[in-house]
Design a protein around this motif. Structure first.
Motif, PDB file in Angstrom:
ATOM      1  N   ASN A 103       1.048  -1.335   0.480  1.00 22.59           N
ATOM      2  CA  ASN A 103       0.205   0.025   0.074  1.00 22.59           C
ATOM      3  C   ASN A 103       0.601   1.170   0.169  1.00 22.59           C
ATOM      4  OD1 ASN A 103      -1.735  -1.745   2.430  1.00 22.59           O
ATOM      5  ND2 ASN A 103      -2.455  -1.749   0.415  1.00 22.59           N
ATOM      6  N   ILE A 104       0.637   2.049  -1.157  1.00 25.42           N
ATOM      7  CA  ILE A 104       1.462   3.091  -0.878  1.00 25.42           C
ATOM      8  C   ILE A 104       0.931   4.520  -0.422  1.00 25.42           C
ATOM      9  CG2 ILE A 104       2.665   4.890  -2.582  1.00 25.42           C
ATOM     10  CD1 ILE A 104       3.025   2.881  -4.542  1.00 25.42           C
ATOM     11  N   CYS A 105       1.133   4.803   0.729  1.00 33.39           N
ATOM     12  CA  CYS A 105       0.689   5.841   1.105  1.00 33.39           C
ATOM     13  C   CYS A 105       0.934   7.085   1.604  1.00 33.39           C
ATOM     14  CB  CYS A 105       0.586   4.686   2.922  1.00 33.39           C
ATOM     15  SG  CYS A 105      -0.531   3.769   2.800  1.00 33.39           S
ATOM     16  N   ASN A 106      -0.254   7.551   0.992  1.00 30.41           N
ATOM     17  CA  ASN A 106       0.446   9.362   1.340  1.00 30.41           C
ATOM     18  C   ASN A 106      -0.919  10.408   1.465  1.00 30.41           C
ATOM     19  OD1 ASN A 106       0.108   9.145  -1.229  1.00 30.41           O
ATOM     20  ND2 ASN A 106       1.529  10.267  -2.357  1.00 30.41           N
ATOM     21  N   GLY A 107      -1.094   9.943   2.082  1.00 30.90           N
ATOM     22  CA  GLY A 107      -2.732   9.765   2.898  1.00 30.90           C
ATOM     23  C   GLY A 107      -3.710   9.157   3.047  1.00 30.90           C
ATOM     24  N   PHE A 108      -4.665  10.248   3.557  1.00 27.67           N
ATOM     25  CA  PHE A 108      -5.618   9.876   4.313  1.00 27.67           C
ATOM     26  C   PHE A 108      -6.715   7.987   3.412  1.00 27.67           C
ATOM     27  CE2 PHE A 108     -10.416   9.599   5.840  1.00 27.67           C
ATOM     28  CZ  PHE A 108     -10.193   9.243   7.177  1.00 27.67           C
ATOM     29  N   PHE A 109      -6.364   8.404   2.302  1.00 26.45           N
ATOM     30  CA  PHE A 109      -7.507   7.569   1.250  1.00 26.45           C
ATOM     31  C   PHE A 109      -6.326   6.539   0.675  1.00 26.45           C
ATOM     32  CE2 PHE A 109     -10.153  11.524   0.591  1.00 26.45           C
ATOM     33  CZ  PHE A 109     -11.088  10.473   1.679  1.00 26.45           C
ATOM     34  N   SER A 110      -4.915   6.854   0.962  1.00 29.19           N
ATOM     35  CA  SER A 110      -4.504   5.382   1.303  1.00 29.19           C
ATOM     36  C   SER A 110      -4.312   4.667   1.795  1.00 29.19           C
ATOM     37  CB  SER A 110      -2.892   6.108  -0.052  1.00 29.19           C
ATOM     38  OG  SER A 110      -3.039   7.433   1.093  1.00 29.19           O
ATOM     39  N   HIS A 111      -4.560   4.985   3.080  1.00 24.20           N
ATOM     40  CA  HIS A 111      -4.314   4.690   4.483  1.00 24.20           C
ATOM     41  C   HIS A 111      -5.639   3.670   4.174  1.00 24.20           C
ATOM     42  CE1 HIS A 111      -1.145   7.409   5.601  1.00 24.20           C
ATOM     43  NE2 HIS A 111      -0.391   5.582   6.662  1.00 24.20           N
ATOM     44  N   ARG A 112      -6.891   4.544   3.770  1.00 25.22           N
ATOM     45  CA  ARG A 112      -7.872   3.644   3.772  1.00 25.22           C
ATOM     46  C   ARG A 112      -7.474   1.937   2.995  1.00 25.22           C
ATOM     47  NH1 ARG A 112     -13.696   6.190   3.782  1.00 25.22           N
ATOM     48  NH2 ARG A 112     -12.713   7.089   5.265  1.00 25.22           N
ATOM     49  N   LEU A 113      -7.177   2.362   1.928  1.00 25.56           N
ATOM     50  CA  LEU A 113      -6.673   1.169   1.454  1.00 25.56           C
ATOM     51  C   LEU A 113      -6.030  -0.132   2.033  1.00 25.56           C
ATOM     52  CD1 LEU A 113      -6.283   2.847  -1.742  1.00 25.56           C
ATOM     53  CD2 LEU A 113      -8.372   0.815  -2.012  1.00 25.56           C
ATOM     54  N   HIS A 114      -5.395   1.039   2.898  1.00 25.00           N
ATOM     55  CA  HIS A 114      -4.125  -0.101   3.689  1.00 25.00           C
ATOM     56  C   HIS A 114      -5.203  -0.874   4.445  1.00 25.00           C
ATOM     57  CE1 HIS A 114      -0.903  -1.574   5.928  1.00 25.00           C
ATOM     58  NE2 HIS A 114      -1.570  -0.903   7.070  1.00 25.00           N
ATOM     59  N   GLU A 115      -5.837  -0.583   5.055  1.00 23.43           N
ATOM     60  CA  GLU A 115      -7.021  -0.914   6.351  1.00 23.43           C
ATOM     61  C   GLU A 115      -7.598  -2.189   5.694  1.00 23.43           C
ATOM     62  OE1 GLU A 115      -7.060  -0.929   9.338  1.00 23.43           O
ATOM     63  OE2 GLU A 115      -9.253  -1.383  10.004  1.00 23.43           O
ATOM     64  N   LEU A 116      -8.491  -1.634   4.046  1.00 25.55           N
ATOM     65  CA  LEU A 116      -9.663  -2.408   3.665  1.00 25.55           C
ATOM     66  C   LEU A 116      -8.158  -4.335   3.440  1.00 25.55           C
ATOM     67  CD1 LEU A 116     -10.742  -0.671   1.056  1.00 25.55           C
ATOM     68  CD2 LEU A 116     -12.294  -2.106   2.927  1.00 25.55           C
ATOM     69  N   SER A 117      -7.161  -3.732   2.582  1.00 28.18           N
ATOM     70  CA  SER A 117      -6.316  -4.711   2.400  1.00 28.18           C
ATOM     71  C   SER A 117      -5.927  -5.428   3.685  1.00 28.18           C
ATOM     72  CB  SER A 117      -4.927  -4.335   1.887  1.00 28.18           C
ATOM     73  OG  SER A 117      -5.202  -3.266   0.252  1.00 28.18           O
ATOM     74  N   LYS A 118      -5.515  -5.370   4.962  1.00 30.62           N
ATOM     75  CA  LYS A 118      -5.454  -6.264   6.169  1.00 30.62           C
ATOM     76  C   LYS A 118      -6.450  -6.648   6.669  1.00 30.62           C
ATOM     77  CE  LYS A 118      -4.185  -2.760   9.954  1.00 30.62           C
ATOM     78  NZ  LYS A 118      -3.643  -2.059  10.347  1.00 30.62           N
ATOM     79  N   ARG A 119      -7.927  -5.804   6.499  1.00 28.47           N
ATOM     80  CA  ARG A 119      -9.179  -6.438   6.945  1.00 28.47           C
ATOM     81  C   ARG A 119      -9.242  -8.273   6.488  1.00 28.47           C
ATOM     82  NH1 ARG A 119     -13.578  -2.744   9.445  1.00 28.47           N
ATOM     83  NH2 ARG A 119     -11.913  -1.446  10.819  1.00 28.47           N
ATOM     84  N   ILE A 120      -9.008  -7.718   4.942  1.00 32.79           N
ATOM     85  CA  ILE A 120      -9.543  -9.217   3.696  1.00 32.79           C
ATOM     86  C   ILE A 120      -8.265  -9.472   4.762  1.00 32.79           C
ATOM     87  CG2 ILE A 120      -8.714  -9.702   1.345  1.00 32.79           C
ATOM     88  CD1 ILE A 120     -10.710  -8.198   1.735  1.00 32.79           C
ATOM     89  N   GLY A 121      -7.119  -9.914   5.499  1.00 38.19           N
ATOM     90  CA  GLY A 121      -6.719 -11.020   5.625  1.00 38.19           C
ATOM     91  C   GLY A 121      -4.788 -11.379   4.757  1.00 38.19           C
ATOM     92  N   ALA A 122      -4.370  -9.715   4.129  1.00 36.80           N
ATOM     93  CA  ALA A 122      -3.803  -9.898   3.389  1.00 36.80           C
ATOM     94  C   ALA A 122      -2.677  -9.562   4.222  1.00 36.80           C
ATOM     95  CB  ALA A 122      -3.635  -8.750   2.337  1.00 36.80           C
ATOM     96  N   GLU A 123      -0.994  -9.207   3.757  1.00 38.54           N
ATOM     97  CA  GLU A 123      -0.055  -9.230   4.716  1.00 38.54           C
ATOM     98  C   GLU A 123       0.148  -8.209   3.670  1.00 38.54           C
ATOM     99  OE1 GLU A 123       4.572 -10.651   4.715  1.00 38.54           O
ATOM    100  OE2 GLU A 123       3.376 -12.199   4.220  1.00 38.54           O
ATOM    101  N   THR A 124       0.320  -7.051   4.559  1.00 40.04           N
ATOM    102  CA  THR A 124       0.344  -6.089   3.736  1.00 40.04           C
ATOM    103  C   THR A 124       1.755  -5.179   4.725  1.00 40.04           C
ATOM    104  OG1 THR A 124      -0.349  -4.870   6.090  1.00 40.04           O
ATOM    105  CG2 THR A 124      -2.348  -5.329   3.987  1.00 40.04           C
ATOM    106  N   ILE A 125       2.466  -4.428   3.534  1.00 38.51           N
ATOM    107  CA  ILE A 125       3.573  -3.695   2.963  1.00 38.51           C
ATOM    108  C   ILE A 125       3.282  -1.969   2.932  1.00 38.51           C
ATOM    109  CG2 ILE A 125       5.604  -3.385   2.931  1.00 38.51           C
ATOM    110  CD1 ILE A 125       4.649  -5.751   1.740  1.00 38.51           C
TER     111      ILE A 125
END
Ligand SMILES: *Cc1c(COP(=O)(O)O)cnc(C)c1O
Length: 402
Positions: A103-125
């Motif tokens: 998850n490339i994060c440079n703001g609030f909505f990119s962190h939301r994509l990170h959160e969604l990926s975590k909830r899917i059960g992905a191994e997130t970086i």
């Protein structure tokens, strides 16, 4: 006589007329944005969600979407829900649980994509871009080489802090070279600036109604690339999300049958929003957005204020303005809203206020009214601003021949 009900009718309900302002506020914030009359009219209609009329409308929504997304053979699906529902749908269908996601994060909505990926059960970086700045292709490549993710997520335009990932085409090429699927959130940016899904090799494009498309909130669209669609078809695990299962949504969007009762009014509204984009054409629409936003930015700076993001990382679709240190942003917004009937946005993080430049917000008459309201409200709060200089700069840029 029926027995008295336990719960009585509430006594304090007033009609909407007495809640809503007499004159609608001019919505110049980070969304929702003003909608054209045709979109509003379409949103007032209910038709059968199945049958020939709906099929014809769906076919048109899909072909207009292919133009707006710039994809020849991509699969277009709609979703009843906010932009976040489209984000959830893209992530749920592309990310396989336990696989790696960057998850490339440079703001609030990119962190939301990170959160969604975590909830899917992905191994997130998470790649946290320092900033407010655009992600650097080199840094993305380093992360991909080190972690070898199956999926990469990025937001094209971060509405939250007004950063634009200008290197999206390069980043997409890198993701492709390493065999990663790329999910792009274009809720803010689609139809306000270029995004060429096929040419750049983007696997999922997410958009919502109420921002770049100048439609209503609560209806969203996703485009999946041919490869992504193949991947979705080949998945044998059953998704944790039923509403957001693309294989089920395909029944409605491509087979003319039932998934859930489609948001018919929203689909009619987005049909009209897309049709207005097609009528305008993408190149002219991009040009209008750029010219209006740049004029506004110059007006703001000429007034004596500073912009939050440096030019090379700056988003045009939403403009972030640093709040002068002795000014209370909340009072500024309240004053603009009460005295000038102009609504702009505060922010979730940095001390900025934000003016949207999405869809109908990019009209000269709205810009003059908004910039004047901003300057005058700031002056009222004793900020040192030069209103005439700001208005003159706005006028000068807008009147340049395009
Ligand atoms: C607004 C926004 C979203 C979320 O849309 P909602 O309709 O509020 O769920 C996602 N991404 C970006 C870039 C946005 O601007």
């Amino acid at each position: 006589m029926a027995k008295n009900l336990d719960i009585s009718i509430p006594q304090n309900i007033v009609p909407l007329d007495s809640i809503l302002p007499d004159e609608p506020l001019l919505m110049m914030g980070a969304g929702p944005v003003p909608i054209p009359a045709r979109v509003a009219a379409a949103n007032g209609i209910v038709i059968n969600h199945l049958g020939d009329t709906m099929s014809q409308i769906i076919e048109q929504v899909k072909s207009m979407s292919r133009y707006v997304f710039q994809t020849r053979n991509g699969t277009i699906l709609g979703v009843a829900g906010p932009g976040s529902a489209a984000m959830e749908m893209a992530v749920a269908n592309i990310v396989v649980p336990q696989s790696k996601v960057l998850n490339i994060c440079n703001g609030f909505f990119s962190h939301r994509l990170h959160e969604l990926s975590k909830r899917i059960g992905a191994e997130t970086i998470k790649l946290e871009v320092s900033g407010p700045e655009s992600a650097s292709p080199q840094q993305v490549e380093d992360y991909i080489a080190t972690h070898q993710p199956a999926v990469v997520t990025i937001v094209q335009g971060e509405t939250s802090n007004t950063v634009c990932n200008h290197s999206l085409p390069e980043i997409a090429a890198i993701a492709k070279r390493h065999g990663c699927f790329l999910i792009v959130d274009a809720v803010c940016t689609l139809s306000t600036m270029p995004l060429n899904m096929d040419e750049w090799g983007v696997d999922a494009v997410i958009t919502g109604g109420q921002k770049g498309l100048s439609c209503i909130p609560g209806i969203s669209l996703i485009g999946f690339s041919e490869q992504a669609w193949q991947h979705i078809q080949n998945r044998r695990d059953s998704l944790r999300h039923w509403c957001y299962d693309a294989k089920l949504a395909d029944q409605f969007w491509n087979q003319g049958s039932y998934h859930y009762t489609a948001p018919v009014s929203g689909i009619l509204a987005i049909h009209e929003a897309l049709r207005l984009v097609c009528n305008e054409t993408l190149p002219l629409r991009f040009e209008r957005h750029k010219r209006c936003s740049v004029a506004l930015q110059q007006g703001i700076e000429s007034m004596g204020l500073t912009l939050h993001v440096a030019a090379q990382s700056r988003l045009n679709s939403v403009v972030g303005i640093n709040v002068p240190s002795d000014i209370d942003a909340k009072r500024l917004l309240a004053d603009m809203s009460q005295r000038y009937r102009v609504e702009i946005s505060g922010s979730f993080g940095p001390n900025i206020v934000r003016i949207g430049q999405m869809g109908e917000q990019c009209r000269a008459h709205h810009l003059f009214r908004t910039l004047h309201a901003l300057g005058s409200s700031l002056q009222c709060l004793k900020a040192d601003v030069d209103i005439p200089a700001g208005m003159a700069a706005l006028e000068a840029v807008l009147s340049q021949q395009g």
